[in-house]
Design a protein around this motif. Structure first.
Motif, short mmCIF file in Angstrom:
data_model
loop_
_atom_site.label_atom_id
_atom_site.label_comp_id
_atom_site.label_asym_id
_atom_site.label_seq_id
_atom_site.Cartn_x
_atom_site.Cartn_y
_atom_site.Cartn_z
N ILE A 169 0.78 -1.17 -0.10
CA ILE A 169 0.06 0.09 -0.07
C ILE A 169 0.87 1.17 -0.06
CG2 ILE A 169 -1.71 1.22 1.12
CD1 ILE A 169 -2.73 -1.50 2.23
N ALA A 170 1.89 1.18 0.76
CA ALA A 170 2.85 2.40 0.73
C ALA A 170 3.55 2.76 -0.61
CB ALA A 170 4.18 2.27 2.01
N ALA B 121 7.20 -2.84 -2.77
CA ALA B 121 6.41 -1.67 -2.98
C ALA B 121 6.18 -1.53 -4.54
CB ALA B 121 7.03 -0.49 -2.50
N ALA B 122 7.22 -1.84 -5.31
CA ALA B 122 6.90 -1.71 -6.63
C ALA B 122 6.45 -3.28 -7.50
CB ALA B 122 8.59 -1.71 -7.45
N TYR C 2 -7.84 1.17 -3.99
CA TYR C 2 -8.15 0.97 -2.64
C TYR C 2 -9.35 1.84 -2.22
CZ TYR C 2 -3.11 -0.87 -2.42
OH TYR C 2 -2.35 -1.46 -2.88
N GLU C 3 -10.16 1.06 -1.14
CA GLU C 3 -11.44 1.87 -0.50
C GLU C 3 -11.02 1.87 0.67
OE1 GLU C 3 -14.47 4.01 -0.31
OE2 GLU C 3 -13.37 3.72 -1.96
N PRO C 4 -11.04 2.59 1.53
CA PRO C 4 -10.90 3.97 1.22
C PRO C 4 -9.74 4.16 0.68
CG PRO C 4 -10.41 3.67 3.60
CD PRO C 4 -10.92 2.26 3.06
N GLU D 24 -5.69 7.01 4.06
CA GLU D 24 -6.60 6.51 5.35
C GLU D 24 -6.18 5.31 5.73
OE1 GLU D 24 -11.27 6.51 6.26
OE2 GLU D 24 -10.52 7.45 4.28
N ILE D 25 -5.95 4.17 4.79
CA ILE D 25 -5.76 2.84 5.13
C ILE D 25 -4.51 2.93 5.92
CG2 ILE D 25 -5.26 0.45 4.45
CD1 ILE D 25 -6.88 1.03 2.16
#
Length: 290
Positions: free
Chosen positions: A56-57, A203-204, A211-213, A217-218
Protein backbone atom coordinates in the motif's frame (compact mmCIF):
# COMPACT_ATOMS: atom_id res chain seq x y z
CA UNK A 1 46.65 -26.40 52.17
CA UNK A 2 42.97 -26.66 53.01
CA UNK A 3 41.91 -29.23 55.60
CA UNK A 4 39.86 -32.30 54.75
CA UNK A 5 36.85 -30.70 56.44
CA UNK A 6 37.14 -27.59 54.26
CA UNK A 7 37.43 -29.76 51.17
CA UNK A 8 34.29 -31.72 52.09
CA UNK A 9 32.40 -28.45 52.60
CA UNK A 10 33.62 -27.16 49.24
CA UNK A 11 32.57 -30.34 47.44
CA UNK A 12 29.14 -30.28 49.09
CA UNK A 13 28.71 -26.62 48.14
CA UNK A 14 29.61 -27.31 44.49
CA UNK A 15 27.18 -30.23 44.39
CA UNK A 16 24.41 -27.98 45.74
CA UNK A 17 25.20 -25.41 43.06
CA UNK A 18 25.10 -28.13 40.42
CA UNK A 19 21.62 -29.17 41.56
CA UNK A 20 20.43 -25.55 41.27
CA UNK A 21 21.85 -25.04 37.77
CA UNK A 22 20.41 -28.38 36.65
CA UNK A 23 16.97 -27.40 37.96
CA UNK A 24 17.19 -24.01 36.24
CA UNK A 25 18.17 -25.73 33.00
CA UNK A 26 15.10 -27.97 33.18
CA UNK A 27 12.79 -25.05 33.97
CA UNK A 28 14.23 -23.03 31.06
CA UNK A 29 13.79 -26.02 28.73
CA UNK A 30 10.14 -26.33 29.77
CA UNK A 31 9.41 -22.62 29.26
CA UNK A 32 11.38 -22.52 26.01
CA UNK A 33 8.93 -24.83 24.25
CA UNK A 34 6.00 -22.47 24.87
CA UNK A 35 8.05 -19.35 24.13
CA UNK A 36 9.42 -20.79 20.89
CA UNK A 37 5.94 -21.81 19.73
CA UNK A 38 4.60 -18.31 20.42
CA UNK A 39 7.51 -16.63 18.60
CA UNK A 40 7.21 -18.85 15.55
CA UNK A 41 3.44 -18.33 15.43
CA UNK A 42 3.87 -14.53 15.42
CA UNK A 43 6.36 -14.43 12.55
CA UNK A 44 3.98 -15.09 9.61
CA UNK A 45 1.47 -12.47 10.82
CA UNK A 46 4.17 -9.83 11.37
CA UNK A 47 5.79 -10.56 8.00
CA UNK A 48 2.44 -10.43 6.17
CA UNK A 49 1.51 -7.19 7.91
CA UNK A 50 4.78 -5.64 6.74
CA UNK A 51 4.24 -6.93 3.19
CA UNK A 52 0.69 -5.54 2.99
CA UNK A 53 1.71 -2.14 4.33
CA UNK A 54 4.73 -2.03 1.99
CA UNK A 55 2.42 -2.75 -0.96
CA UNK A 56 0.00 0.00 0.00
CA UNK A 57 2.88 2.35 0.83
CA UNK A 58 4.24 1.84 -2.68
CA UNK A 59 0.96 3.12 -4.12
CA UNK A 60 0.97 6.09 -1.73
CA UNK A 61 4.62 6.97 -2.31
CA UNK A 62 5.10 10.66 -2.92
CA UNK A 63 1.58 11.51 -1.81
CA UNK A 64 1.46 14.80 0.14
CA UNK A 65 -1.00 13.24 2.56
CA UNK A 66 1.18 10.24 3.44
CA UNK A 67 1.20 9.58 7.22
CA UNK A 68 4.24 10.73 9.19
CA UNK A 69 4.88 7.15 10.37
CA UNK A 70 5.63 6.34 6.71
CA UNK A 71 7.01 9.61 5.35
CA UNK A 72 8.89 10.63 8.47
CA UNK A 73 9.42 14.14 9.76
CA UNK A 74 11.74 15.16 6.95
CA UNK A 75 14.64 15.23 9.39
CA UNK A 76 17.20 12.70 10.62
CA UNK A 77 18.59 14.46 13.66
CA UNK A 78 17.03 12.84 16.75
CA UNK A 79 17.08 9.05 17.06
CA UNK A 80 15.14 7.02 19.62
CA UNK A 81 16.57 3.55 20.31
CA UNK A 82 13.96 1.13 21.66
CA UNK A 83 16.10 -1.48 23.43
CA UNK A 84 14.28 -4.66 24.52
CA UNK A 85 16.15 -7.00 26.87
CA UNK A 86 15.34 -9.49 29.63
CA UNK A 87 14.31 -8.86 33.21
CA UNK A 88 16.71 -11.45 34.63
CA UNK A 89 20.27 -12.61 34.08
CA UNK A 90 21.95 -16.03 34.21
CA UNK A 91 21.46 -16.24 30.44
CA UNK A 92 24.97 -15.98 29.05
CA UNK A 93 25.52 -13.13 26.59
CA UNK A 94 21.82 -12.69 25.76
CA UNK A 95 21.31 -9.26 27.34
CA UNK A 96 24.81 -7.91 26.75
CA UNK A 97 24.66 -8.76 23.01
CA UNK A 98 21.55 -6.64 22.50
CA UNK A 99 22.99 -3.80 24.58
CA UNK A 100 26.28 -3.97 22.67
CA UNK A 101 24.48 -3.60 19.34
CA UNK A 102 22.46 -0.64 20.64
CA UNK A 103 25.55 0.98 22.17
CA UNK A 104 27.48 0.68 18.90
CA UNK A 105 24.60 2.26 16.98
CA UNK A 106 24.29 5.07 19.53
CA UNK A 107 28.01 5.90 19.44
CA UNK A 108 28.04 5.82 15.63
CA UNK A 109 25.09 8.26 15.49
CA UNK A 110 26.63 10.54 18.10
CA UNK A 111 29.88 10.65 16.12
CA UNK A 112 27.80 11.89 13.18
CA UNK A 113 26.44 14.72 15.31
CA UNK A 114 23.02 13.12 15.90
CA UNK A 115 21.07 13.26 19.15
CA UNK A 116 20.32 9.86 20.69
CA UNK A 117 17.62 8.91 23.18
CA UNK A 118 16.88 5.51 24.75
CA UNK A 119 13.60 3.79 25.58
CA UNK A 120 14.47 0.70 27.63
CA UNK A 121 12.17 -2.31 27.95
CA UNK A 122 13.59 -4.76 30.47
CA UNK A 123 15.63 -4.30 33.62
CA UNK A 124 18.94 -5.75 32.45
CA UNK A 125 19.31 -3.50 29.43
CA UNK A 126 18.41 -0.46 31.50
CA UNK A 127 21.00 -1.31 34.16
CA UNK A 128 23.76 -1.65 31.56
CA UNK A 129 22.88 1.40 29.48
CA UNK A 130 22.42 3.83 32.35
CA UNK A 131 26.10 3.47 33.27
CA UNK A 132 27.00 5.30 30.06
CA UNK A 133 23.81 6.96 28.83
CA UNK A 134 21.89 7.75 32.03
CA UNK A 135 20.82 11.26 30.95
CA UNK A 136 19.74 10.02 27.51
CA UNK A 137 17.30 7.38 28.80
CA UNK A 138 13.86 8.98 28.45
CA UNK A 139 11.80 6.02 29.65
CA UNK A 140 12.19 2.59 31.24
CA UNK A 141 9.46 -0.05 31.22
CA UNK A 142 9.70 -2.99 33.62
CA UNK A 143 7.86 -6.20 32.68
CA UNK A 144 8.80 -8.29 35.72
CA UNK A 145 5.19 -8.34 36.90
CA UNK A 146 3.96 -9.73 33.56
CA UNK A 147 3.62 -13.51 33.82
CA UNK A 148 2.68 -14.07 30.19
CA UNK A 149 3.40 -11.60 27.40
CA UNK A 150 0.32 -10.43 25.53
CA UNK A 151 -0.40 -8.06 22.66
CA UNK A 152 -1.62 -5.52 25.20
CA UNK A 153 1.96 -5.15 26.48
CA UNK A 154 3.19 -4.30 22.99
CA UNK A 155 0.27 -1.89 22.46
CA UNK A 156 1.20 -0.06 25.64
CA UNK A 157 4.79 0.40 24.42
CA UNK A 158 3.58 1.43 20.94
CA UNK A 159 1.28 4.08 22.42
CA UNK A 160 4.14 5.56 24.42
CA UNK A 161 6.36 5.63 21.33
CA UNK A 162 3.61 7.21 19.20
CA UNK A 163 2.92 9.88 21.83
CA UNK A 164 6.57 10.90 21.84
CA UNK A 165 6.70 10.88 18.03
CA UNK A 166 3.60 13.05 17.73
CA UNK A 167 5.10 15.42 20.30
CA UNK A 168 8.11 15.84 18.03
CA UNK A 169 10.61 14.28 20.44
CA UNK A 170 12.40 12.21 17.78
CA UNK A 171 12.67 11.67 14.02
CA UNK A 172 13.73 8.02 13.72
CA UNK A 173 13.00 5.04 15.98
CA UNK A 174 14.97 1.78 15.83
CA UNK A 175 13.97 -1.40 17.65
CA UNK A 176 16.65 -3.65 19.16
CA UNK A 177 15.94 -7.25 20.19
CA UNK A 178 17.30 -10.78 19.83
CA UNK A 179 15.84 -12.98 17.10
CA UNK A 180 15.52 -16.63 18.10
CA UNK A 181 17.16 -19.14 15.77
CA UNK A 182 17.96 -22.08 18.07
CA UNK A 183 18.92 -22.91 21.64
CA UNK A 184 22.55 -22.03 20.92
CA UNK A 185 21.95 -19.22 18.41
CA UNK A 186 20.20 -15.94 19.18
CA UNK A 187 20.78 -13.07 16.75
CA UNK A 188 20.87 -9.44 18.01
CA UNK A 189 18.73 -7.47 15.56
CA UNK A 190 18.14 -3.80 14.78
CA UNK A 191 14.92 -2.87 12.93
CA UNK A 192 13.85 0.64 12.00
CA UNK A 193 10.15 1.02 12.79
CA UNK A 194 9.65 4.80 12.44
CA UNK A 195 9.52 5.85 9.66
CA UNK A 196 8.65 2.48 8.22
CA UNK A 197 11.25 1.11 5.82
CA UNK A 198 9.52 -0.07 2.64
CA UNK A 199 11.25 -3.14 1.27
CA UNK A 200 12.44 -2.87 -2.30
CA UNK A 201 10.58 -5.14 -4.67
CA UNK A 202 7.51 -5.23 -2.42
CA UNK A 203 6.43 -1.69 -3.04
CA UNK A 204 7.06 -1.79 -6.77
CA UNK A 205 4.40 -3.91 -8.39
CA UNK A 206 3.25 -4.19 -11.99
CA UNK A 207 -0.30 -4.91 -10.79
CA UNK A 208 -2.60 -1.93 -10.26
CA UNK A 209 -5.00 -1.95 -7.30
CA UNK A 210 -7.86 0.33 -6.35
CA UNK A 211 -8.19 0.97 -2.62
CA UNK A 212 -11.31 1.81 -0.65
CA UNK A 213 -10.86 3.97 1.33
CA UNK A 214 -7.81 5.78 -0.08
CA UNK A 215 -4.28 4.52 0.56
CA UNK A 216 -3.45 7.35 2.96
CA UNK A 217 -6.48 6.62 5.13
CA UNK A 218 -5.73 2.89 5.21
CA UNK A 219 -2.13 3.55 6.20
CA UNK A 220 -3.21 5.96 8.94
CA UNK A 221 -5.08 3.06 10.54
CA UNK A 222 -2.65 0.26 9.77
CA UNK A 223 0.69 1.88 10.62
CA UNK A 224 0.05 2.25 14.39
CA UNK A 225 -1.23 -1.33 14.42
CA UNK A 226 1.87 -2.52 12.57
CA UNK A 227 4.08 -0.71 15.09
CA UNK A 228 2.48 -2.69 17.93
CA UNK A 229 2.70 -5.93 15.92
CA UNK A 230 6.43 -5.52 15.27
CA UNK A 231 7.09 -4.71 18.93
CA UNK A 232 5.02 -7.73 20.01
CA UNK A 233 7.01 -9.94 17.67
CA UNK A 234 10.25 -8.57 19.14
CA UNK A 235 9.06 -9.28 22.70
CA UNK A 236 8.14 -12.87 21.79
CA UNK A 237 11.45 -13.41 19.97
CA UNK A 238 13.27 -12.00 22.99
CA UNK A 239 11.37 -14.29 25.35
CA UNK A 240 12.29 -17.39 23.35
CA UNK A 241 15.88 -16.20 22.98
CA UNK A 242 16.17 -15.61 26.72
CA UNK A 243 15.08 -19.12 27.66
CA UNK A 244 17.24 -20.64 24.93
CA UNK A 245 20.28 -18.69 26.18
CA UNK A 246 19.49 -19.52 29.80
CA UNK A 247 19.08 -23.22 29.03
CA UNK A 248 22.45 -23.25 27.25
CA UNK A 249 24.15 -21.23 30.02
CA UNK A 250 22.79 -23.47 32.79
CA UNK A 251 23.82 -26.59 30.87
CA UNK A 252 27.37 -25.23 30.66
CA UNK A 253 27.29 -24.30 34.35
CA UNK A 254 26.12 -27.80 35.28
CA UNK A 255 28.91 -29.36 33.23
CA UNK A 256 31.49 -27.03 34.78
CA UNK A 257 30.23 -27.86 38.27
CA UNK A 258 30.58 -31.56 37.50
CA UNK A 259 34.17 -31.03 36.35
CA UNK A 260 34.93 -29.02 39.52
CA UNK A 261 33.45 -31.79 41.68
CA UNK A 262 35.62 -34.36 39.91
CA UNK A 263 38.78 -32.31 40.46
CA UNK A 264 37.92 -31.45 44.07
CA UNK A 265 37.15 -35.09 44.86
CA UNK A 266 40.46 -36.15 43.33
CA UNK A 267 42.38 -33.63 45.45
CA UNK A 268 40.40 -34.67 48.54
CA UNK A 269 41.15 -38.37 48.02
CA UNK A 270 44.86 -37.71 47.43
CA UNK A 271 45.10 -35.51 50.51
CA UNK A 272 43.22 -38.06 52.61
CA UNK A 273 45.45 -40.88 51.33
CA UNK A 274 48.59 -38.86 52.09
CA UNK A 275 47.32 -38.12 55.59
CA UNK A 276 46.53 -41.79 56.25
CA UNK A 277 49.95 -42.83 54.93
CA UNK A 278 51.62 -40.27 57.18
CA UNK A 279 49.73 -41.54 60.23
CA UNK A 280 50.67 -45.15 59.41
CA UNK A 281 54.33 -44.21 59.08
CA UNK A 282 54.19 -42.46 62.46
CA UNK A 283 52.58 -45.54 64.09
CA UNK A 284 55.12 -47.95 62.58
CA UNK A 285 58.02 -45.69 63.56
CA UNK A 286 56.70 -45.48 67.10
CA UNK A 287 56.32 -49.25 67.31
CA UNK A 288 59.85 -49.85 66.07
CA UNK A 289 61.21 -47.38 68.60
CA UNK A 290 59.63 -49.37 71.42
Amino acid sequence: MASLKDMRVRIASTKATQKITKAMQMVAASKLRRAQTAAEAARPYADKMSAVISNIAGAAAGSPGAPALLAGTGRDQVHLLLVCTGERGLSGAFNSSIVRLARERALALMNQGKEVKFFCVGRKGYEQLRRQFDKQIVEHLDLRSVRQLGFVNAEDIAKKILARFEAGEFDVCTLFYSRFRSVIAQIPTAQQIIPLVVEEGTAASTTSYEYEPEEDEILTRLLPRNLAVQIFRALLENNASFYGAQMSAMDNATRNAGEMIRKQTLVYNRTRQAQITKELIEIISGAEAV
